[in-house]
Design a protein around this motif. Structure first.
Motif, PDB file in Angstrom:
ATOM      1  N   ILE A  43      11.816   5.404  -8.325  1.00  0.00           N
ATOM      2  CA  ILE A  43      11.332   6.851  -7.387  1.00  0.00           C
ATOM      3  C   ILE A  43      10.707   6.282  -6.373  1.00  0.00           C
ATOM      4  CG2 ILE A  43      10.116   8.809  -7.098  1.00  0.00           C
ATOM      5  CD1 ILE A  43      10.748   9.357 -10.081  1.00  0.00           C
ATOM      6  N   GLY A  44       9.771   5.326  -6.618  1.00  0.00           N
ATOM      7  CA  GLY A  44       9.024   4.613  -5.265  1.00  0.00           C
ATOM      8  C   GLY A  44      10.112   3.775  -4.479  1.00  0.00           C
ATOM      9  N   LEU A  45      11.004   3.095  -4.858  1.00  0.00           N
ATOM     10  CA  LEU A  45      11.866   2.550  -3.901  1.00  0.00           C
ATOM     11  C   LEU A  45      12.779   3.375  -3.356  1.00  0.00           C
ATOM     12  CD1 LEU A  45      13.792  -0.032  -3.153  1.00  0.00           C
ATOM     13  CD2 LEU A  45      14.774  -0.096  -5.272  1.00  0.00           C
ATOM     14  N   TRP A  46      13.059   4.477  -4.073  1.00  0.00           N
ATOM     15  CA  TRP A  46      14.115   5.441  -3.365  1.00  0.00           C
ATOM     16  C   TRP A  46      13.352   6.027  -2.146  1.00  0.00           C
ATOM     17  CZ3 TRP A  46      13.739  10.952  -5.717  1.00  0.00           C
ATOM     18  CH2 TRP A  46      14.676  11.829  -4.879  1.00  0.00           C
ATOM     19  N   VAL A  47      11.943   6.572  -2.394  1.00  0.00           N
ATOM     20  CA  VAL A  47      11.219   7.433  -1.270  1.00  0.00           C
ATOM     21  C   VAL A  47      10.868   6.388  -0.423  1.00  0.00           C
ATOM     22  CG1 VAL A  47       9.324   8.794  -0.923  1.00  0.00           C
ATOM     23  CG2 VAL A  47      10.590   9.127  -3.115  1.00  0.00           C
ATOM     24  N   PHE A  48      10.231   5.238  -0.687  1.00  0.00           N
ATOM     25  CA  PHE A  48       9.437   4.426   0.313  1.00  0.00           C
ATOM     26  C   PHE A  48      10.405   3.415   1.150  1.00  0.00           C
ATOM     27  CE2 PHE A  48       6.227   5.969  -2.566  1.00  0.00           C
ATOM     28  CZ  PHE A  48       5.392   6.840  -1.729  1.00  0.00           C
ATOM     29  N   GLY A  49      11.442   2.992   0.065  1.00  0.00           N
ATOM     30  CA  GLY A  49      12.175   1.923   0.909  1.00  0.00           C
ATOM     31  C   GLY A  49      13.320   2.859   1.792  1.00  0.00           C
ATOM     32  N   SER A  50      13.689   3.898   1.298  1.00  0.00           N
ATOM     33  CA  SER A  50      14.566   4.572   2.605  1.00  0.00           C
ATOM     34  C   SER A  50      13.864   4.677   3.643  1.00  0.00           C
ATOM     35  CB  SER A  50      14.942   6.061   1.793  1.00  0.00           C
ATOM     36  OG  SER A  50      15.414   5.892   0.624  1.00  0.00           O
ATOM     37  N   MET A  51      12.666   5.218   3.855  1.00  0.00           N
ATOM     38  CA  MET A  51      11.770   5.214   5.034  1.00  0.00           C
ATOM     39  C   MET A  51      11.609   4.079   5.929  1.00  0.00           C
ATOM     40  SD  MET A  51       8.423   7.370   3.699  1.00  0.00           S
ATOM     41  CE  MET A  51       7.916   7.712   5.166  1.00  0.00           C
ATOM     42  N   LEU A  52      11.592   3.034   5.111  1.00  0.00           N
ATOM     43  CA  LEU A  52      11.307   1.623   5.669  1.00  0.00           C
ATOM     44  C   LEU A  52      12.736   1.010   6.346  1.00  0.00           C
ATOM     45  CD1 LEU A  52       8.790  -0.051   3.590  1.00  0.00           C
ATOM     46  CD2 LEU A  52       8.440   1.153   6.063  1.00  0.00           C
ATOM     47  N   GLU A  53      13.971   1.101   5.387  1.00  0.00           N
ATOM     48  CA  GLU A  53      15.134   0.515   5.810  1.00  0.00           C
ATOM     49  C   GLU A  53      15.657   1.301   6.865  1.00  0.00           C
ATOM     50  OE1 GLU A  53      19.496  -0.626   4.210  1.00  0.00           O
ATOM     51  OE2 GLU A  53      18.026  -0.045   2.540  1.00  0.00           O
ATOM     52  N   ASN A  54      15.498   2.550   7.146  1.00  0.00           N
ATOM     53  CA  ASN A  54      15.939   3.353   8.161  1.00  0.00           C
ATOM     54  C   ASN A  54      15.236   2.912   9.562  1.00  0.00           C
ATOM     55  OD1 ASN A  54      18.095   5.011   6.724  1.00  0.00           O
ATOM     56  ND2 ASN A  54      16.339   6.371   6.139  1.00  0.00           N
ATOM     57  N   VAL A  55      14.093   2.390   9.598  1.00  0.00           N
ATOM     58  CA  VAL A  55      13.272   2.032  10.803  1.00  0.00           C
ATOM     59  C   VAL A  55      13.800   0.481  11.043  1.00  0.00           C
ATOM     60  CG1 VAL A  55      11.237   1.457  11.704  1.00  0.00           C
ATOM     61  CG2 VAL A  55      11.531   3.751  10.419  1.00  0.00           C
ATOM     62  N   TRP A  56      13.687  -0.326   9.906  1.00  0.00           N
ATOM     63  CA  TRP A  56      13.792  -1.705  10.107  1.00  0.00           C
ATOM     64  C   TRP A  56      15.261  -2.338  10.157  1.00  0.00           C
ATOM     65  CZ3 TRP A  56       9.427  -3.038   6.182  1.00  0.00           C
ATOM     66  CH2 TRP A  56       8.303  -3.013   6.659  1.00  0.00           C
ATOM     67  N   GLY A  57      16.100  -1.553   9.342  1.00  0.00           N
ATOM     68  CA  GLY A  57      17.335  -2.159   9.391  1.00  0.00           C
ATOM     69  C   GLY A  57      17.455  -3.014   7.861  1.00  0.00           C
ATOM     70  N   GLN A  58      18.583  -3.371   7.449  1.00  0.00           N
ATOM     71  CA  GLN A  58      18.861  -4.078   6.125  1.00  0.00           C
ATOM     72  C   GLN A  58      18.146  -5.387   5.985  1.00  0.00           C
ATOM     73  OE1 GLN A  58      23.200  -4.178   5.631  1.00  0.00           O
ATOM     74  NE2 GLN A  58      23.544  -2.210   6.276  1.00  0.00           N
ATOM     75  N   LYS A 117      20.150   1.263  -1.783  1.00  0.00           N
ATOM     76  CA  LYS A 117      21.144   1.950  -2.944  1.00  0.00           C
ATOM     77  C   LYS A 117      21.569   0.773  -3.936  1.00  0.00           C
ATOM     78  CE  LYS A 117      24.236   4.681  -1.508  1.00  0.00           C
ATOM     79  NZ  LYS A 117      25.552   5.221  -0.941  1.00  0.00           N
ATOM     80  N   ASN A 118      21.660  -0.434  -3.110  1.00  0.00           N
ATOM     81  CA  ASN A 118      22.229  -1.446  -4.211  1.00  0.00           C
ATOM     82  C   ASN A 118      21.154  -2.325  -5.017  1.00  0.00           C
ATOM     83  OD1 ASN A 118      24.895  -2.064  -3.385  1.00  0.00           O
ATOM     84  ND2 ASN A 118      24.084  -2.584  -1.312  1.00  0.00           N
ATOM     85  N   LEU A 119      19.693  -2.108  -4.349  1.00  0.00           N
ATOM     86  CA  LEU A 119      18.567  -2.444  -5.458  1.00  0.00           C
ATOM     87  C   LEU A 119      18.279  -1.448  -6.369  1.00  0.00           C
ATOM     88  CD1 LEU A 119      15.883  -3.518  -2.409  1.00  0.00           C
ATOM     89  CD2 LEU A 119      16.861  -4.960  -4.106  1.00  0.00           C
ATOM     90  N   LEU A 120      18.627  -0.172  -6.246  1.00  0.00           N
ATOM     91  CA  LEU A 120      18.494   0.716  -7.419  1.00  0.00           C
ATOM     92  C   LEU A 120      19.760   0.493  -8.392  1.00  0.00           C
ATOM     93  CD1 LEU A 120      18.273   4.117  -5.388  1.00  0.00           C
ATOM     94  CD2 LEU A 120      16.312   2.957  -6.754  1.00  0.00           C
ATOM     95  N   LEU A 121      20.677   0.043  -8.086  1.00  0.00           N
ATOM     96  CA  LEU A 121      21.936   0.040  -9.013  1.00  0.00           C
ATOM     97  C   LEU A 121      21.614  -1.425  -9.672  1.00  0.00           C
ATOM     98  CD1 LEU A 121      25.086   0.691  -6.575  1.00  0.00           C
ATOM     99  CD2 LEU A 121      24.293   1.914  -8.714  1.00  0.00           C
ATOM    100  N   VAL A 122      21.211  -2.406  -9.023  1.00  0.00           N
ATOM    101  CA  VAL A 122      20.733  -3.633  -9.745  1.00  0.00           C
ATOM    102  C   VAL A 122      19.867  -3.514 -10.529  1.00  0.00           C
ATOM    103  CG1 VAL A 122      19.878  -6.031  -9.303  1.00  0.00           C
ATOM    104  CG2 VAL A 122      21.743  -5.051  -7.662  1.00  0.00           C
ATOM    105  N   ASN A 123      18.786  -2.833 -10.251  1.00  0.00           N
ATOM    106  CA  ASN A 123      17.748  -2.714 -11.267  1.00  0.00           C
ATOM    107  C   ASN A 123      18.143  -1.684 -12.537  1.00  0.00           C
ATOM    108  OD1 ASN A 123      14.381  -3.482 -10.490  1.00  0.00           O
ATOM    109  ND2 ASN A 123      15.852  -2.861  -8.745  1.00  0.00           N
ATOM    110  N   VAL A 124      18.825  -0.894 -12.192  1.00  0.00           N
ATOM    111  CA  VAL A 124      19.567   0.106 -13.470  1.00  0.00           C
ATOM    112  C   VAL A 124      20.332  -0.822 -14.214  1.00  0.00           C
ATOM    113  CG1 VAL A 124      20.933   1.824 -14.154  1.00  0.00           C
ATOM    114  CG2 VAL A 124      19.152   2.129 -12.357  1.00  0.00           C
ATOM    115  N   LEU A 125      21.379  -1.611 -13.667  1.00  0.00           N
ATOM    116  CA  LEU A 125      22.572  -2.594 -14.413  1.00  0.00           C
ATOM    117  C   LEU A 125      21.558  -3.643 -15.215  1.00  0.00           C
ATOM    118  CD1 LEU A 125      25.119  -2.789 -12.077  1.00  0.00           C
ATOM    119  CD2 LEU A 125      25.188  -1.586 -14.079  1.00  0.00           C
ATOM    120  N   VAL A 126      20.463  -4.273 -14.533  1.00  0.00           N
ATOM    121  CA  VAL A 126      19.795  -5.175 -15.329  1.00  0.00           C
ATOM    122  C   VAL A 126      18.918  -4.541 -16.496  1.00  0.00           C
ATOM    123  CG1 VAL A 126      17.848  -6.552 -15.321  1.00  0.00           C
ATOM    124  CG2 VAL A 126      19.526  -6.911 -13.385  1.00  0.00           C
TER     125      VAL A 126
END
Length: 240
Positions: free
Chosen positions: A78-93, A18-27
């Motif tokens: 979209i790639g960050l949202w889809v694939f990033g969510s999968m990995l963060e939920n497994v690995w943690g932050q 979520k924070n990476l998405l926000l940073v990318n959009v803001l930049v």
């Protein structure tokens, strides 16, 4: 029956994604607003070839948050949202953030290495011409301009290297999980990664005129993602 994955809505996203998405959009918004009044800011944040006078080491990281247009931004997010969510939920932050940043930084370093192998021999050949005493002033200046053109003619930007690393990571952890490509076409993640990898490799090897996509950045992200997961891999693999 194969597992199927559908991404979370924004409210249910893991915190780093979520924070990476926000940073990318803001930049992106910042770069658009500053483009006319302070164009040097954009030039300072995208990554140049390392022999360019505009190159700065921090660009290897800052370029990951820059995008050439809304379509470029949307595809990567979209790639960050889809694939990033999968990995963060497994690995943690922590592990996910390390993986994401390492893939993006590593992708840019791989691209610089490729450019060095391509450009340095060309530059050396041109510089060798400059020691020729029979070279006219016009020829001498033409050679100097050719060297400058090589050093200054390349720049890249975008989160694509990191996102392609996420695709590789998701495919290695969840190879048989079905995902909906373009939200319509069901495909196993392992085949999706192979498809994207082959597309990028073919495009890099047979670059068409007008193709300004940094295919080596994409491949570099996938390579770094593969290496990291192999390093982190436990004795017993867990696939989902």
């Amino acid at each position: 029956m194969y597992n199927q994955y559908r991404p979370y809505g924004f409210g249910g996203l893991p915190i780093v994604v979520k924070n990476l998405l926000l940073v990318n959009v803001l930049v992106f918004v910042f770069s658009v607003l500053m483009q006319e009044s302070h164009p040097e800011i954009n030039n300072l944040l995208i990554v140049h070839y390392f022999q360019s006078v505009d190159f700065r080491p921090h660009q290897l990281v800052t370029a990951m948050f820059m995008h050439a247009g809304f379509g470029h931004l949307l595809g990567n997010m979209i790639g960050l949202w889809v694939f990033g969510s999968m990995l963060e939920n497994v690995w943690g932050q922590k592990r996910f953030l390390i993986f994401y940043m390492a893939c993006g930084l590593g992708a840019n370093l791989c691209d610089q290495l490729y450019l060095a192998t391509k450009y340095i021999p060309q530059i050396n050949q041109l510089e060798a011409l400059l020691i020729n005493p029979n070279l006219s002033d016009f020829e001498n200046e033409s050679v100097r301009q050719a060297i400058i053109s090589i050093k200054e003619g390349y720049a890249s930007l975008g989160a694509s290297g990191a996102v392609y690393g996420l695709i590789m990571g998701a495919a290695m952890l969840f190879p048989n999980t079905m995902i909906y490509l373009y939200f319509m076409i069901p495909v196993k993640l392992k085949y999706l990664a192979i498809f994207y990898g082959l597309i990028e490799l073919t495009s890099a090897m047979s670059r068409m005129p007008g193709d300004n996509v940094a295919h080596l950045v994409h491949l570099g992200g996938m390579l770094i993602g593969f290496i990291l997961i192999m390093i982190w891999k436990k004795k017993r693999d867990e696939f989902y």
